[in-house]
Design a protein around this motif. Structure first.
Motif, mmCIF file in Angstrom:
data_model
loop_
_atom_site.group_PDB
_atom_site.id
_atom_site.type_symbol
_atom_site.label_atom_id
_atom_site.label_comp_id
_atom_site.label_asym_id
_atom_site.label_seq_id
_atom_site.Cartn_x
_atom_site.Cartn_y
_atom_site.Cartn_z
ATOM 1 N N PRO A 3 0.825 -1.204 0.000
ATOM 2 C CA PRO A 3 0.000 0.000 0.000
ATOM 3 C C PRO A 3 0.863 1.259 0.000
ATOM 4 O O PRO A 3 2.004 1.235 0.436
ATOM 5 C CB PRO A 3 -0.766 -0.110 1.320
ATOM 6 N N SER A 4 0.292 2.332 -0.516
ATOM 7 C CA SER A 4 0.884 3.666 -0.414
ATOM 8 C C SER A 4 -0.208 4.598 0.066
ATOM 9 O O SER A 4 -1.377 4.424 -0.286
ATOM 10 C CB SER A 4 1.414 4.148 -1.765
ATOM 11 N N VAL A 5 0.162 5.570 0.864
ATOM 12 C CA VAL A 5 -0.801 6.517 1.423
ATOM 13 C C VAL A 5 -0.351 7.926 1.098
ATOM 14 O O VAL A 5 0.809 8.276 1.298
ATOM 15 C CB VAL A 5 -0.929 6.344 2.955
ATOM 16 N N PHE A 6 -1.290 8.719 0.601
ATOM 17 C CA PHE A 6 -1.065 10.150 0.407
ATOM 18 C C PHE A 6 -1.823 10.866 1.512
ATOM 19 O O PHE A 6 -3.007 10.618 1.710
ATOM 20 C CB PHE A 6 -1.610 10.626 -0.934
ATOM 21 N N ALA A 7 -1.155 11.749 2.223
ATOM 22 C CA ALA A 7 -1.810 12.583 3.225
ATOM 23 C C ALA A 7 -2.066 13.946 2.587
ATOM 24 O O ALA A 7 -1.113 14.670 2.250
ATOM 25 C CB ALA A 7 -0.937 12.713 4.473
ATOM 26 N N LEU A 8 -3.334 14.257 2.407
ATOM 27 C CA LEU A 8 -3.750 15.497 1.761
ATOM 28 C C LEU A 8 -4.310 16.449 2.810
ATOM 29 O O LEU A 8 -5.026 16.008 3.718
ATOM 30 C CB LEU A 8 -4.833 15.219 0.720
ATOM 31 N N ASP A 9 -4.024 17.721 2.679
ATOM 32 C CA ASP A 9 -4.619 18.683 3.606
ATOM 33 C C ASP A 9 -6.059 18.971 3.173
ATOM 34 O O ASP A 9 -6.559 18.390 2.203
ATOM 35 C CB ASP A 9 -3.762 19.941 3.725
ATOM 36 N N GLY A 10 -6.720 19.868 3.878
ATOM 37 C CA GLY A 10 -8.120 20.164 3.595
ATOM 38 C C GLY A 10 -8.367 20.726 2.204
ATOM 39 O O GLY A 10 -9.475 20.646 1.677
ATOM 40 N N GLY A 11 -7.346 21.297 1.586
ATOM 41 C CA GLY A 11 -7.456 21.813 0.227
ATOM 42 C C GLY A 11 -7.062 20.802 -0.832
ATOM 43 O O GLY A 11 -7.017 21.121 -2.017
ATOM 44 N N GLY A 12 -6.767 19.565 -0.426
ATOM 45 C CA GLY A 12 -6.380 18.522 -1.364
ATOM 46 C C GLY A 12 -4.922 18.537 -1.764
ATOM 47 O O GLY A 12 -4.512 17.814 -2.670
ATOM 48 N N ARG A 13 -4.101 19.342 -1.080
ATOM 49 C CA ARG A 13 -2.672 19.394 -1.403
ATOM 50 C C ARG A 13 -1.952 18.188 -0.811
ATOM 51 O O ARG A 13 -2.142 17.854 0.352
ATOM 52 C CB ARG A 13 -2.050 20.688 -0.876
ATOM 53 N N LEU A 14 -1.106 17.587 -1.627
ATOM 54 C CA LEU A 14 -0.328 16.418 -1.208
ATOM 55 C C LEU A 14 0.790 16.881 -0.277
ATOM 56 O O LEU A 14 1.772 17.475 -0.711
ATOM 57 C CB LEU A 14 0.246 15.695 -2.426
ATOM 58 N N ARG A 15 0.625 16.614 1.013
ATOM 59 C CA ARG A 15 1.579 17.089 2.013
ATOM 60 C C ARG A 15 2.594 16.022 2.416
ATOM 61 O O ARG A 15 3.698 16.338 2.819
ATOM 62 C CB ARG A 15 0.830 17.581 3.250
ATOM 63 N N ALA A 16 2.192 14.731 2.337
ATOM 64 C CA ALA A 16 3.115 13.648 2.702
ATOM 65 C C ALA A 16 2.731 12.387 1.946
ATOM 66 O O ALA A 16 1.569 12.201 1.586
ATOM 67 C CB ALA A 16 3.067 13.398 4.212
ATOM 68 N N ARG A 17 3.732 11.549 1.716
ATOM 69 C CA ARG A 17 3.545 10.243 1.076
ATOM 70 C C ARG A 17 4.147 9.185 1.985
ATOM 71 O O ARG A 17 5.210 9.389 2.551
ATOM 72 C CB ARG A 17 4.268 10.174 -0.267
ATOM 73 N N VAL A 18 3.475 8.068 2.073
ATOM 74 C CA VAL A 18 3.987 6.938 2.848
ATOM 75 C C VAL A 18 3.983 5.729 1.927
ATOM 76 O O VAL A 18 2.947 5.364 1.376
ATOM 77 C CB VAL A 18 3.121 6.654 4.100
ATOM 78 N N LEU A 19 5.137 5.119 1.774
ATOM 79 C CA LEU A 19 5.267 3.946 0.916
ATOM 80 C C LEU A 19 5.288 2.688 1.759
ATOM 81 O O LEU A 19 5.995 2.611 2.754
ATOM 82 C CB LEU A 19 6.568 4.021 0.113
#
Length: 140
Positions: free
Chosen positions: A104-120
């Protein structure tokens, strides 16, 4: 000579595998790019008002189930945080679009949908919490 080539090849393959594994479950900085739900083949209401944990998983990967459970537990603790999921088994085309190299990979998006962090990879609850905290923190 053939034995030496085989040994060198085995060492190189082992080193590459170790480097790949070492990056598993780590948080990386996001690009800041804005993602919209429809760009990930999701409904317009799939993202949270405060943050979104976007899981890219696969039906064949049991690690996806474990990460999903961890993400859902985090979302329950934080109002306005949603968990959205893209099944790459069905939507493999999105892996290339978002440069997802493993599940799995996870994208952490802020409230505006901006990609702030990725977890591989299969991340621990603490690593996922760090990614979410990054998305919840004001940009700056």
């Amino acid at each position: 000579m053939i034995a030496l080539v085989a040994v060198v090849a085995a060492v190189v393959v082992g080193l590459v595998g170790w480097l790949w594994w070492r990056g598993d479950g780590t948080v990386r900085r996001g690009s800041g790019e804005v993602l919209r739900p429809h760009e990930a083949a999701l409904s317009d209401d799939a993202f949270g008002s405060a943050a979104t944990l976007l899981l890219f998983g696969s039906q064949q990967d049991e690690r996806t189930d474990a990460v999903r459970r961890r993400l859902l537990a985090l979302a329950i603790e934080h109002p306005g945080v949603a968990v959205a999921e893209v099944d790459l088994t069905r939507r493999g085309d999105l892996a290339g679009r978002w440069a997802v190299t493993r599940t799995p990979s996870v994208f952490a998006l802020d409230g505006g949908g901006r990609l702030r962090a990725r977890v591989l990879g299969a991340a621990s609850a603490d690593v996922l919490r760090t990614a979410l905290d990054t998305a919840l923190r004001p940009a700056g």
